[in-house]
Structure formats: C-alpha cells, structure tokens
Design an enzyme around this catalytic site. Structure first.
Site, PDB file in Angstrom:
ATOM      1  NE  ARG A   1      -4.363   2.557 -15.343  1.00  0.00           N
ATOM      2  CZ  ARG A   1      -3.888   2.758 -14.144  1.00  0.00           C
ATOM      3  NH1 ARG A   1      -4.196   3.870 -13.510  1.00  0.00           N
ATOM      4  NH2 ARG A   1      -3.123   1.878 -13.574  1.00  0.00           N
TER       5      ARG A   1
ATOM      6  CG  HIS B   1      -8.286   1.283 -12.962  1.00  0.00           C
ATOM      7  ND1 HIS B   1      -8.566   0.014 -13.393  1.00  0.00           N
ATOM      8  CD2 HIS B   1      -6.980   1.289 -12.623  1.00  0.00           C
ATOM      9  CE1 HIS B   1      -7.462  -0.720 -13.299  1.00  0.00           C
ATOM     10  NE2 HIS B   1      -6.482   0.041 -12.846  1.00  0.00           N
TER      11      HIS B   1
ATOM     12  CD  GLU C   1       0.974  -1.312 -13.189  1.00  0.00           C
ATOM     13  OE1 GLU C   1       0.970  -0.077 -13.305  1.00  0.00           O
ATOM     14  OE2 GLU C   1       0.708  -1.905 -12.122  1.00  0.00           O
TER      15      GLU C   1
ATOM     16  CG  HIS D   1      -7.914   4.845 -10.910  1.00  0.00           C
ATOM     17  ND1 HIS D   1      -8.033   4.162  -9.730  1.00  0.00           N
ATOM     18  CD2 HIS D   1      -6.627   4.683 -11.322  1.00  0.00           C
ATOM     19  CE1 HIS D   1      -6.855   3.603  -9.424  1.00  0.00           C
ATOM     20  NE2 HIS D   1      -5.992   3.924 -10.372  1.00  0.00           N
TER      21      HIS D   1
ATOM     22  NE  ARG E   1      -2.388   7.417 -12.727  1.00  0.00           N
ATOM     23  CZ  ARG E   1      -2.442   6.391 -11.872  1.00  0.00           C
ATOM     24  NH1 ARG E   1      -1.550   6.279 -10.911  1.00  0.00           N
ATOM     25  NH2 ARG E   1      -3.385   5.493 -11.966  1.00  0.00           N
TER      26      ARG E   1
HETATM   27  C1  LIG Z   1      -7.328   1.718  -5.749  1.00  0.00           C
HETATM   28  C2  LIG Z   1      -6.146   2.526  -6.194  1.00  0.00           C
HETATM   29  C3  LIG Z   1      -5.028   1.905  -6.730  1.00  0.00           C
HETATM   30  C4  LIG Z   1      -3.930   2.663  -7.132  1.00  0.00           C
HETATM   31  N1  LIG Z   1      -2.809   2.024  -7.607  1.00  0.00           N
HETATM   32  C5  LIG Z   1      -1.714   2.761  -7.893  1.00  0.00           C
HETATM   33  C6  LIG Z   1      -0.482   2.123  -8.243  1.00  0.00           C
HETATM   34  O1  LIG Z   1      -0.382   0.902  -8.275  1.00  0.00           O
HETATM   35  N2  LIG Z   1       0.588   2.911  -8.529  1.00  0.00           N
HETATM   36  C7  LIG Z   1       0.530   4.275  -8.487  1.00  0.00           C
HETATM   37  O2  LIG Z   1       1.536   4.934  -8.761  1.00  0.00           O
HETATM   38  N3  LIG Z   1      -0.621   4.893  -8.147  1.00  0.00           N
HETATM   39  C8  LIG Z   1      -1.725   4.171  -7.831  1.00  0.00           C
HETATM   40  N4  LIG Z   1      -2.877   4.812  -7.469  1.00  0.00           N
HETATM   41  C9  LIG Z   1      -2.860   6.273  -7.321  1.00  0.00           C
HETATM   42  C10 LIG Z   1      -2.078   6.631  -6.066  1.00  0.00           C
HETATM   43  O3  LIG Z   1      -2.395   5.702  -5.052  1.00  0.00           O
HETATM   44  C11 LIG Z   1      -2.424   8.027  -5.577  1.00  0.00           C
HETATM   45  O4  LIG Z   1      -2.350   8.940  -6.619  1.00  0.00           O
HETATM   46  C12 LIG Z   1      -1.444   8.454  -4.487  1.00  0.00           C
HETATM   47  O5  LIG Z   1      -1.406   7.481  -3.471  1.00  0.00           O
HETATM   48  C13 LIG Z   1      -1.869   9.787  -3.917  1.00  0.00           C
HETATM   49  O6  LIG Z   1      -1.068  10.057  -2.791  1.00  0.00           O
HETATM   50  P1  LIG Z   1      -1.305  11.391  -1.996  1.00  0.00           P
HETATM   51  O7  LIG Z   1      -0.381  11.381  -0.858  1.00  0.00           O
HETATM   52  O8  LIG Z   1      -1.302  12.527  -2.927  1.00  0.00           O
HETATM   53  O9  LIG Z   1      -2.831  11.261  -1.473  1.00  0.00           O
HETATM   54  P2  LIG Z   1      -3.524  10.188  -0.519  1.00  0.00           P
HETATM   55  O10 LIG Z   1      -2.696   8.991  -0.361  1.00  0.00           O
HETATM   56  O11 LIG Z   1      -4.917   9.996  -0.986  1.00  0.00           O
HETATM   57  O12 LIG Z   1      -3.574  10.959   0.875  1.00  0.00           O
HETATM   58  C14 LIG Z   1      -4.381  12.105   1.013  1.00  0.00           C
HETATM   59  C15 LIG Z   1      -4.475  12.456   2.477  1.00  0.00           C
HETATM   60  O13 LIG Z   1      -5.044  13.742   2.660  1.00  0.00           O
HETATM   61  C16 LIG Z   1      -6.009  13.698   3.703  1.00  0.00           C
HETATM   62  N5  LIG Z   1      -6.933  14.827   3.501  1.00  0.00           N
HETATM   63  C17 LIG Z   1      -7.646  15.133   2.401  1.00  0.00           C
HETATM   64  N6  LIG Z   1      -8.338  16.267   2.610  1.00  0.00           N
HETATM   65  C18 LIG Z   1      -8.062  16.690   3.866  1.00  0.00           C
HETATM   66  C19 LIG Z   1      -8.476  17.785   4.667  1.00  0.00           C
HETATM   67  N7  LIG Z   1      -9.343  18.713   4.209  1.00  0.00           N
HETATM   68  N8  LIG Z   1      -7.994  17.892   5.921  1.00  0.00           N
HETATM   69  C20 LIG Z   1      -7.125  16.968   6.423  1.00  0.00           C
HETATM   70  N9  LIG Z   1      -6.713  15.896   5.710  1.00  0.00           N
HETATM   71  C21 LIG Z   1      -7.170  15.771   4.451  1.00  0.00           C
HETATM   72  C22 LIG Z   1      -6.626  12.337   3.530  1.00  0.00           C
HETATM   73  O14 LIG Z   1      -7.353  11.960   4.672  1.00  0.00           O
HETATM   74  C23 LIG Z   1      -5.368  11.519   3.284  1.00  0.00           C
HETATM   75  O15 LIG Z   1      -4.714  11.282   4.496  1.00  0.00           O
HETATM   76  C24 LIG Z   1      -3.985   4.070  -7.053  1.00  0.00           C
HETATM   77  C25 LIG Z   1      -5.121   4.693  -6.520  1.00  0.00           C
HETATM   78  C26 LIG Z   1      -6.183   3.944  -6.085  1.00  0.00           C
HETATM   79  C27 LIG Z   1      -7.383   4.641  -5.510  1.00  0.00           C
END
Ligand SMILES: Cc1cc2nc3c(=O)[nH]c(=O)nc-3n(C[C@H](O)[C@H](O)[C@H](O)COP(=O)(O)OP(=O)(O)OC[C@H]3O[C@@H](n4cnc5c(N)ncnc54)[C@H](O)[C@@H]3O)c2cc1C
Length: 534
Positions: free
Chosen positions: A284, A237, A116, A345, A380
């Site tokens: 990016r 993105h 990537e 993104h 990032r």
């Molecule tokens: C389309 C897309 C593609 C991506 N591709 C990649 C990739 O290939 N590789 C990579 O490393 N990263 C990628 N990323 C980034 C990566 O997916 C995210 O940074 C990572 O998954 C974040 O994980 P997290 O657990 O912090 O949050 P999330 O997976 O977003 O989980 C957050 C959780 O918190 C909950 N929540 C939020 N606020 C509250 C609240 N007030 N009360 C209760 N629950 C709440 C939500 O409902 C959710 O369950 C991508 C992101 C996107 C959007």
C-alpha cells in the site's frame, strides 16, 4: 458517583473486544463498555477479509515472508510467526461460532480465497465484500446471548484508575466512564482491563475510519505512563471513493487483486513506472505514494480504478457492497472507472505490548488496532489486522487466565476514587474549530510524503493547541467532543514526535530529507507522553 465491580472490563466492541469477551466469559463476569452503538467499529467496515494460509500452493513460510517484506525490516519475526501459525486455529473458532466465509464455486469443499497487495498467494478468507460486518454480527450475537457478558453502549471510557501494590507495582483498578445517554459519570472497578479501542484515523482530515477511531486507548495508556510505539507508521489506503457526498468509502484492495488497473487523471496507467513487477499489487505505501506523485504532477483531484475488464455479473457477485454503494453515487463500476484518492487508514503503532497483549501495567491489556505488537513493523500487510485482533484476544485471554488466581479480588482500590467533572463554559465552536485544525495540520504536514520542515511546523502548531486545550479544558467533561479532542491531540503529538525522530524513509514513513533506509533505525520508536496533562 455510581461504582460497579466486575472481573474483566473490556473497552470496545470490535473484533478484539468481542473475541476477548467470548474467551473470558466462562472464567468470570465480563463488562464491555463501548462509546457509541455496538456495531460502530472499524471491524464492521472491513471489506477485503482476513488472511490465513489455506491454499494448496501456500505455506506459513510464504505468509511470514510477505508480512516481513511489507513491514520493511521492522516486524518482530517471533510475533509474525505466532500470528501466521495460529491463524488456522483462530479461523476454525470463527467458523464454529457461525461465520460463513465464501466457498469456491467450483469446489464448495474449499474456501474462495481473495488476493490482495503484498500477498504472494491467494489467502484472504472473505464474506462477499462485507467480511467485517459478517464477523461483527456473529460475535455480537454470541456476546448478547451470553449471560456472563454485559455490553453497555454509549459508555465512553475517559480515564484509567490506577493503584499500587505494597511492593510498589502499578496496577489498573478500573476506569472512569461516562454514560453518555444519561449524562452520568460512573466508576467500573475490575481485576483486569483490556483496551480494545481501535485505531486513530480521525486525527487526519481524510480517513476511511469510523468516527469512533480517535485513538482513545492510546491516549488512555499514554496518560498512565505506558510506552507507545511506532506511531509514525500510519498507513494510507490508496483507494477511497472520491465523491462529494461519500464519507470516506473504501474501495477494497481486492479489486486490484482481481486485476483492476489504476489510471491517472489523464486516463493513463502509471503503476508500471513505480513498481514494474508488482504494479497495482505492490504494498500500500508504494501504491499510495505513486498516486500522490501522479496527483501532484498532473494537478488532478483524483485517480481512477478501472475494473471494467471483468464480466459485469462477476463484479456484481464478487463486490456487491461496493457495486451498490458506487451506483448510489451515480457510478456504475461495471462500465466506468471509479474515482479514488488515498486516505488515512490504519495505525501500525500503538500501545506497546508483549506477545500476550500485556502493556507496561501487569493487569492492563491492549488488543487490536490500538496495540503495537510488532506484527506490522513499518507497514501492515493487507488483511493481517482482523487476524491480529483475533490472535491477540486469544493470547491476552491466556495471560489473564494465568494471572487471575493471583489477582482476583486483590487489586487495591484506585488512588483517586472520585474524579471531578467540569462544566463546559465556552461555546462548542471552540471545540469543533480545534478538531478541524488538528485534522488539517495532520493531513497537510504529516501525511503521505513528509519533510522535517513540515513536521516541525506541525509540532509547533500542535504544541500551541495542546497548551490551549490544557488551559481551557484540562479536566473531565461529560462531553464526547471535548474528551475525544484531547485524545486526538495526544495521538497527533505522538505521531509527529515519532516521525521527527525517525530520520529515514521506511514503510509508510517517507521523509523527503532522508529518502533512504538507515541501519541505525532498525528498531521500533518508543515514546512516553510529553509531560503535559490533558
Ligand atoms: C474501511 C476499512 C476497511 C478495512 N478492511 C480490512 C480488511 O479487509 N481486513 C483487515 O484485516 N482489516 C481491515 N481493516 C482494518 C480492521 O478493520 C481494523 O484494524 C480492526 O477491525 C480493528 O479492530 P478493533 O477491535 O481493534 O477496533 P474497532 O473494530 O475499531 O473497535 C473499537 C471499539 O472501541 C470503541 N471505543 C473506542 N474508544 C472508546 C472509549 N474511549 N470508550 C469506549 N469505547 C471506545 C469503539 O466505539 C469501538 O467499539 C479495515 C479498516 C477500515 C476502516
């Protein structure tokens, strides 16, 4: 109001929250609160994969170097080293839980590694082009199977309940949560709270993020007077599908890793004019700005990503999800270039944490995209964020286990034990209108290319909106739209204030008035909430 007590309370069910729960389950009872269904996360949408040094031609030093280059001078080197060097161990854990990363078809003893933008070697472990979903499914399976973890869906965390020790040290005692299915407020008391609430893409009109990404964890921590860092660095993105019916569908960077070429609205390649060496595989921010310039210059609505040089069978096998989804919209990516535009993104900043994911409050942790750890700096590196979630879930579990004997059952009760819940008096159109206004202000004036005039304009508009929100919806409402509106307002204000304060261009923050990097800005931007209460 119902009150429940647990040992470890985790907010969010993405990679950060689920991994942390699995790490803590053998030490006490874990409750995970998540505001929608459990798999509605950014994690589930991740396509490209997760970065880890695996290849024979690769090394920790190269991955560290690539991360530092993308971060454009603002990464914390110590944190970068920690994340890169602990990646193989964290990946081994995922494998043992049952995540089956794709193998090299020529040598199944090895993994197939994707390439990537910004990576000097192939080092992206992936499961087809739906890596995040594959990881999320395995983690959820494990969490649901554990008798010591309770995962409660449709539970929105509205506030952190704070207390103080005799020596004047601030602690978190639990959270105020709304059970949205039953319309019921509840209090969850806990010895430790971890915010794993993900990003904040919903502050922008166009985003690749899920609807859950409203920056709640950042707003919760800011209200609790925790430091928030580097909010000006929002990564856009470069390639989201441009189609009237597609809601922010991402076209993974891995396509460019496999040689896809960007074409401007006139059908001509252009990346060689912006980054002659790395071209489509430049970081990016460079690719995004190049697209922005081409669109402004030509007046076009989108650019195109062309992968038709590869054999059709290979494309279908390597990118099955993207192929099927585009086909649903009438685009055959094996024969046609894909119309794409940039979209908000990834938030590189967030709640300020140390190397254990610990915030300014001893027993409050922030892990995953909602946290600022110092890993990403000003931008990032692709596929480093799933890894960050995994690594800091582990780090946080170490610190929690260390503090547990000292804090177990000793966290004082919260200062306010019965928050007042208000009724909505106005029509909901006031709420949705303000939602749209904030997202449009952010897209138009705080986007890919910024100027001080634009930012100050945005700041004035946001401050007025915040005053109005505070006057009309100042308290707690059992309504997701109202509560999230307040959170996106807080996050938008933090982004704009941070952007105004950084009078230089670096990483994802590009300021027309100050197009160069400046030595005196070689440090993170750190802010507190602006004194208002919403
Ligand atoms: C389309 C897309 C593609 C991506 N591709 C990649 C990739 O290939 N590789 C990579 O490393 N990263 C990628 N990323 C980034 C990566 O997916 C995210 O940074 C990572 O998954 C974040 O994980 P997290 O657990 O912090 O949050 P999330 O997976 O977003 O989980 C957050 C959780 O918190 C909950 N929540 C939020 N606020 C509250 C609240 N007030 N009360 C209760 N629950 C709440 C939500 O409902 C959710 O369950 C991508 C992101 C996107 C959007």
């Amino acid at each position: 109001m119902k009150v429940e007590k647990t040992d470890f309370l985790i907010v969010g069910s993405g990679i950060a929250g689920l991994s942390l729960a699995l790490k803590l389950k053998d030490f006490g009872e874990v409750v995970i609160l998540t505001k929608k269904r459990k798999f509605e996360t950014a994690t589930s949408l991740a396509q490209g994969g997760i970065a880890c040094v695996m290849g024979e031609d690769d090394s920790f030093d190269l991955h560290i170097q690539d991360t530092l280059i993308a971060g454009d001078g603002l990464c914390d080197r110590k944190i970068v080293e920690l994340v890169v060097r602990s990646a193989p161990e964290r990946i081994a854990e995922l494998l043992s839980l049952g995540v089956n990363f794709d193998r090299d078809p020529d040598d199944p003893r090895k993994f197939h590694l994707g390439l990537e933008g910004g990576h000097s070697r192939r080092r992206i472990l992936h499961v087809g082009d739906y890596t995040g979903r594959a990881i999320e499914n395995v983690l959820i399976e494990r969490v649901v199977a554990s008798s010591n973890i309770r995962l409660l869906e449709h539970h929105f965390v509205a506030d952190l309940l704070l207390s103080e020790t005799g020596e004047g040290r601030r602690l978190v005692s639990g959270v105020l949560a709304f059970d949205l299915l039953h319309g019921e407020p509840k209090i969850y008391l806990a010895d430790f709270v971890a915010l794993c609430t993900g990003g904040a893409g919903k502050v922008y009109l166009y985003t690749s993020n899920p609807d859950t990404a409203t920056g709640d964890g950042i707003a919760l921590a800011a209200r609790a007077n925790c430091r928030i860092a580097n909010m000006e660095f929002f990564q856009f993105h470069p390639t989201c599908l441009y189609h009237p019916k597609a809601k922010n569908f991402l076209i993974s960077e891995a396509l460019r890793g496999e040689g896809a070429i960007l074409l401007n609205p006139e059908g001509k390649p252009f990346m060689h004019r912006y980054d002659p060496v790395r071209k489509e595989l430049a970081p990016r921010d460079i690719v995004t700005r190049a697209i922005d310039f081409e669109l402004k210059k030509t007046g076009g609505e989108c650019v195109y990503l062309d992968i038709t040089h590869l054999p059709s069978d290979y494309i279908k096998k390597r990118f099955p999800y993207i192929y099927e989804t585009c086909l649903k919209y009438g685009i055959d990516i094996t024969t046609q270039p894909i119309p794409v535009v940039p979209a908000a993104h990834y938030l590189c900043g967030g709640v300020y944490t140390n190397e254990y994911g610990q915030t300014d409050i001893l027993n409050l942790f922030a892990v995953g995209e909602c946290a600022y750890t110092g890993l990403h700096g000003a931008n990032r590196l692709a596929s480093n964020s799933l890894l960050e979630g995994l690594v800091f879930a582990h780090q946080a579990s170490l610190k929690i286990k260390e503090l547990y004997p000292q804090l177990k059952g000793r966290v004082p009760p919260p200062r306010i034990n019965e928050p007042k819940i208000e009724d909505i008096k106005d029509e909901k159109i006031f709420i949705s209108h303000n939602w749209d206004l904030i997202r449009k202000i952010m897209w138009d004036f705080v986007g890919i290319v910024r100027s001080i005039k634009m930012l100050e304009f945005a700041q004035k508009r946001l401050n007025l909106l915040i005053e109005e929100i505070s006057a009309n919806w100042g308290g707690f409402y059992l309504d997701l739209d109202v509560m999230e509106l307040k959170n996106i307002a807080i996050v938008a204000e933090l982004i704009v204030r941070s952007a105004i304060s950084r009078k230089e261009s670096r990483g994802t923050h590009y300021l027309l008035d100050y197009p160069e990097k400046r030595e005196d800005f070689l440090k993170p931007t750190i802010l507190l909430l602006n004194g208002f209460s919403i």
